[in-house]
Design a protein around this motif. Structure first.
Motif, PDB file in Angstrom:
ATOM      1  N   ARG A   1       0.652 -10.070  -4.205  1.00  0.00           N
ATOM      2  CA  ARG A   1      -0.512 -10.583  -5.178  1.00  0.00           C
ATOM      3  C   ARG A   1      -0.304 -12.141  -5.462  1.00  0.00           C
ATOM      4  O   ARG A   1       0.927 -12.332  -5.881  1.00  0.00           O
ATOM      5  CB  ARG A   1      -0.464  -9.565  -6.258  1.00  0.00           C
TER       6      ARG A   1
ATOM      7  N   ILE B   1      -9.966 -10.559   4.385  1.00  0.00           N
ATOM      8  CA  ILE B   1      -9.623 -10.028   2.998  1.00  0.00           C
ATOM      9  C   ILE B   1     -10.653  -9.703   2.438  1.00  0.00           C
ATOM     10  O   ILE B   1     -11.653 -10.686   2.109  1.00  0.00           O
ATOM     11  CB  ILE B   1      -8.701 -11.040   2.188  1.00  0.00           C
TER      12      ILE B   1
ATOM     13  N   ASP C   1      -1.317  -8.908   3.010  1.00  0.00           N
ATOM     14  CA  ASP C   1      -0.176  -8.314   3.758  1.00  0.00           C
ATOM     15  C   ASP C   1       0.701  -9.470   4.018  1.00  0.00           C
ATOM     16  O   ASP C   1       0.362 -10.567   3.999  1.00  0.00           O
ATOM     17  CB  ASP C   1      -0.751  -7.849   4.875  1.00  0.00           C
TER      18      ASP C   1
ATOM     19  N   ASP D   1      -4.730 -10.306  -2.893  1.00  0.00           N
ATOM     20  CA  ASP D   1      -3.604  -9.481  -2.347  1.00  0.00           C
ATOM     21  C   ASP D   1      -3.662  -9.709  -0.850  1.00  0.00           C
ATOM     22  O   ASP D   1      -4.724  -9.483  -0.132  1.00  0.00           O
ATOM     23  CB  ASP D   1      -4.090  -7.832  -2.805  1.00  0.00           C
TER      24      ASP D   1
ATOM     25  N   HIS E   1     -11.950  -5.872  -2.558  1.00  0.00           N
ATOM     26  CA  HIS E   1     -10.826  -4.787  -2.944  1.00  0.00           C
ATOM     27  C   HIS E   1      -9.625  -5.627  -3.017  1.00  0.00           C
ATOM     28  O   HIS E   1      -8.556  -5.198  -3.717  1.00  0.00           O
ATOM     29  CB  HIS E   1     -10.796  -3.570  -2.320  1.00  0.00           C
ATOM     30  N   HIS E   2      -9.452  -6.798  -2.418  1.00  0.00           N
ATOM     31  CA  HIS E   2      -8.384  -7.472  -2.439  1.00  0.00           C
ATOM     32  C   HIS E   2      -8.498  -8.798  -3.106  1.00  0.00           C
ATOM     33  O   HIS E   2      -7.538  -9.855  -2.680  1.00  0.00           O
ATOM     34  CB  HIS E   2      -7.407  -7.412  -1.166  1.00  0.00           C
TER      35      HIS E   2
ATOM     36  N   ASN F   1       2.001  -6.559  -5.268  1.00  0.00           N
ATOM     37  CA  ASN F   1       0.931  -5.873  -6.152  1.00  0.00           C
ATOM     38  C   ASN F   1       0.963  -4.391  -6.448  1.00  0.00           C
ATOM     39  O   ASN F   1       0.235  -3.675  -6.945  1.00  0.00           O
ATOM     40  CB  ASN F   1      -0.323  -5.967  -5.002  1.00  0.00           C
TER      41      ASN F   1
ATOM     42  N   MET G   1       2.622  -5.438   0.005  1.00  0.00           N
ATOM     43  CA  MET G   1       1.218  -6.320  -0.154  1.00  0.00           C
ATOM     44  C   MET G   1       1.888  -7.328  -1.164  1.00  0.00           C
ATOM     45  O   MET G   1       2.836  -6.928  -2.014  1.00  0.00           O
ATOM     46  CB  MET G   1       0.007  -5.835  -0.489  1.00  0.00           C
TER      47      MET G   1
END
Length: 170
Positions: free
Chosen positions: A3, A26, A138, A136, A29-30, A163, A1
């Motif tokens: 950031r 997303i 992918d 964050d 949490h991201h 990240n 991942m």
């Protein structure tokens, strides 16, 4: 991942970006918004922290211990596979301690340097009253999110990093 760090001058724009990011898969949490305006974060229903000081900054230490531990395991495996314990019983242990300690120290110094630089940049933007957006993503989402944020003229890209053990937030 990966950031991504963006800044915007108002929380209305951060709220619009939050909605678009969530619609693109997303979750909270991201996605974080960091701003000194605690009330604004709550009234705009944004996931984040009102101050940078409340975030968890353990990145350089985490990376250092991961690298040092990895090297220690690697050296121990090499020592066992090459039968170094049979030749000089204490040599692998001394090598293990010295190399792992040096790697940990070097990675911790280099990592804390990056973390300090990033924190300084983020604090500059926060002191100006801007909101920092942390996303964050992918690798397969990266280009879609970057393209989406390019459509927001108020959002400005400021940094990116991995990240894994990255600074802020947890």
């Amino acid at each position: 991942m990966k950031r991504l760090y963006y800044v915007t001058q108002d929380l209305d724009d951060a709220e619009m970006i939050s909605g678009e990011v969530h619609r693109n898969g997303i979750d909270d949490h991201h996605f974080f918004v960091i701003c000194r305006d605690e009330k604004g974060i709550k009234t705009h229903h944004l996931h984040g922290s009102d101050t940078l000081e409340k975030t968890n900054i353990i990145a350089s230490g985490s990376r250092a211990y991961q690298v040092g531990g990895g090297l220690a395991i690697g050296i121990m495996a090499l020592a066992l596979l090459n039968h170094l314990f049979a030749v000089v019983p204490s040599l692998p242990i001394f090598l293990l301690i010295i190399i792992a300690a040096m790697a940990t120290i070097i990675v911790k110094i280099a990592g804390s340097s990056f973390d300090s630089y990033l924190m300084e940049r983020l604090n500059q933007h926060l002191d100006l009253g801007e909101a920092v957006i942390v996303i964050d993503v992918d690798r397969n989402q990266l280009h879609k999110v970057e393209a989406m944020l390019e459509l927001h003229p108020k959002a400005k890209f400021i940094a990116d990093c991995s990240n894994i053990g990255a600074a802020i937030p947890e």
